[in-house]
Design a protein around this motif. Structure first.
Motif, PDB file in Angstrom:
ATOM      1  N   LEU A  35     -96.918  45.082  -0.016  1.00 58.89           N
ATOM      2  CA  LEU A  35     -96.750  44.198  -1.169  1.00 58.89           C
ATOM      3  C   LEU A  35     -95.867  43.011  -0.815  1.00 58.89           C
ATOM      4  N   ALA A 141     -95.800  49.978 -10.938  1.00 64.20           N
ATOM      5  CA  ALA A 141     -97.084  49.443 -10.493  1.00 64.20           C
ATOM      6  C   ALA A 141     -97.831  50.502  -9.701  1.00 64.20           C
ATOM      7  N   ASN A 143    -100.424  51.465  -7.162  1.00 59.41           N
ATOM      8  CA  ASN A 143    -101.180  50.863  -6.069  1.00 59.41           C
ATOM      9  C   ASN A 143    -102.498  51.601  -5.895  1.00 59.41           C
ATOM     10  N   VAL A 168     -98.441  48.767 -14.801  1.00 52.45           N
ATOM     11  CA  VAL A 168     -99.561  47.929 -14.375  1.00 52.45           C
ATOM     12  C   VAL A 168    -100.260  48.599 -13.197  1.00 52.45           C
ATOM     13  N   CYS A 170    -102.418  47.756  -9.532  1.00 50.99           N
ATOM     14  CA  CYS A 170    -102.506  46.654  -8.579  1.00 50.99           C
ATOM     15  C   CYS A 170    -103.122  47.100  -7.261  1.00 50.99           C
ATOM     16  N   ASP A 171    -103.402  46.106  -6.430  1.00 51.41           N
ATOM     17  CA  ASP A 171    -103.779  46.324  -5.035  1.00 51.41           C
ATOM     18  C   ASP A 171    -102.757  45.556  -4.216  1.00 51.41           C
ATOM     19  N   SER A 174    -103.469  42.512  -1.973  1.00 53.55           N
ATOM     20  CA  SER A 174    -103.919  41.249  -2.551  1.00 53.55           C
ATOM     21  C   SER A 174    -102.730  40.419  -3.019  1.00 53.55           C
ATOM     22  N   SER A 177    -102.910  39.953  -6.825  1.00 50.49           N
ATOM     23  CA  SER A 177    -102.560  41.167  -7.540  1.00 50.49           C
ATOM     24  C   SER A 177    -101.058  41.426  -7.483  1.00 50.49           C
ATOM     25  N   SER A 178    -100.460  41.216  -6.309  1.00 48.40           N
ATOM     26  CA  SER A 178     -99.016  41.409  -6.161  1.00 48.40           C
ATOM     27  C   SER A 178     -98.243  40.403  -7.000  1.00 48.40           C
ATOM     28  N   GLN A 180     -99.189  39.187  -9.835  1.00 47.83           N
ATOM     29  CA  GLN A 180     -99.254  39.631 -11.223  1.00 47.83           C
ATOM     30  C   GLN A 180     -98.227  40.735 -11.509  1.00 47.83           C
ATOM     31  N   VAL A 181     -97.973  41.586 -10.510  1.00 45.39           N
ATOM     32  CA  VAL A 181     -96.941  42.618 -10.667  1.00 45.39           C
ATOM     33  C   VAL A 181     -95.579  41.963 -10.884  1.00 45.39           C
ATOM     34  N   SER A 184     -95.261  40.375 -14.236  1.00 49.80           N
ATOM     35  CA  SER A 184     -95.013  41.406 -15.260  1.00 49.80           C
ATOM     36  C   SER A 184     -93.535  41.775 -15.301  1.00 49.80           C
TER      37      SER A 184
END
Length: 208
Positions: A35, A141, A143, A168, A170-171, A174, A177-178, A180-181, A184
């Motif tokens: 991440l 999060a 994963n 949340v 996530c991947d 990405s 995606s990270s 967005q974590v 948040s």
């Protein structure tokens, strides 16, 4: 958290005067290094070492048998939010023998991301316990490792998460995606601050 040019990725703005610290914690092999690496604007500092036979019987590799390297101190990455605000990311080692480092990493931390592997939810209990002990706001999060699908309600129940703790999915591989974590978490920190008292280190607005 907009993307930056290759030149900006190498150079910190001379006007940057507000450093914000976030820690990424979780169990062994949940993707913390991944991440930090995926979202950092600079080449991340990491302390990964090759796993050897000396670690057998010490580190629990159940569920992560294919793992060949592990963090032995911490990961470090950076994101320039704007000309003045810089986010520093610290990834904590997941093995129990390195847990003594966590309390020091938590010093000065605004908030944390608890990264979890839904196949091994129990590995996240210690991280959540330590953050609650320190009174550090956090988000959880999940994963994506391609394991069984769990509903948010099932994950919350398994981790005994309070209603106000964001959850949340996530991947960690990405960047988007990270990001967005982290967004948040920033949104959660803003709500925590708004519900308590003004802070001397205002949290910048997250960028969609």
């Amino acid at each position: 958290m907009d993307s930056v040019t290759s030149e900006q990725r190498r150079t910190l703005h001379s006007t940057a005067d507000n450093g914000l610290k976030i820690v990424v914690v979780g169990g062994f092999g949940v993707g913390k290094t991944t991440l930090v690496r995926s979202v950092s604007e600079i080449r991340p500092l990491n302390t990964e070492e090759t796993m050897t036979q000396a670690g057998e019987g010490v580190d629990d590799t159940a569920g992560v048998a294919a793992k060949t390297a592990t963090t032995v101190a911490f990961d470090f990455g950076r994101i320039s939010l704007d000309a003045h605000n810089v986010l520093y990311l610290f990834g904590a080692p997941g093995q129990e023998r390195f847990w003594f480092l966590w309390d020091r990493l938590f010093s000065g931390t605004l908030g944390a991301v608890v990264l979890v592997d839904t196949r091994r939810l129990a590995d996240s209990w210690y991280a959540i316990d330590r953050l609650e002990h320190h009174g550090t706001p956090f988000v959880v999060a999940c994963n994506d490792f391609g394991g069984p699908v769990h509903t948010p309600a099932q994950v919350r129940e398994a981790l005994d998460l309070a209603d106000e703790v964001p959850l949340v999915f996530c991947d960690a591989r990405s960047r988007e995606s990270s990001k967005q974590v982290l967004i948040s978490l920033v949104e959660h920190l803003r709500s925590v601050v708004a519900a308590s008292r003004p802070t001397s280190h205002p949290i910048p607005e997250p960028t969609p």
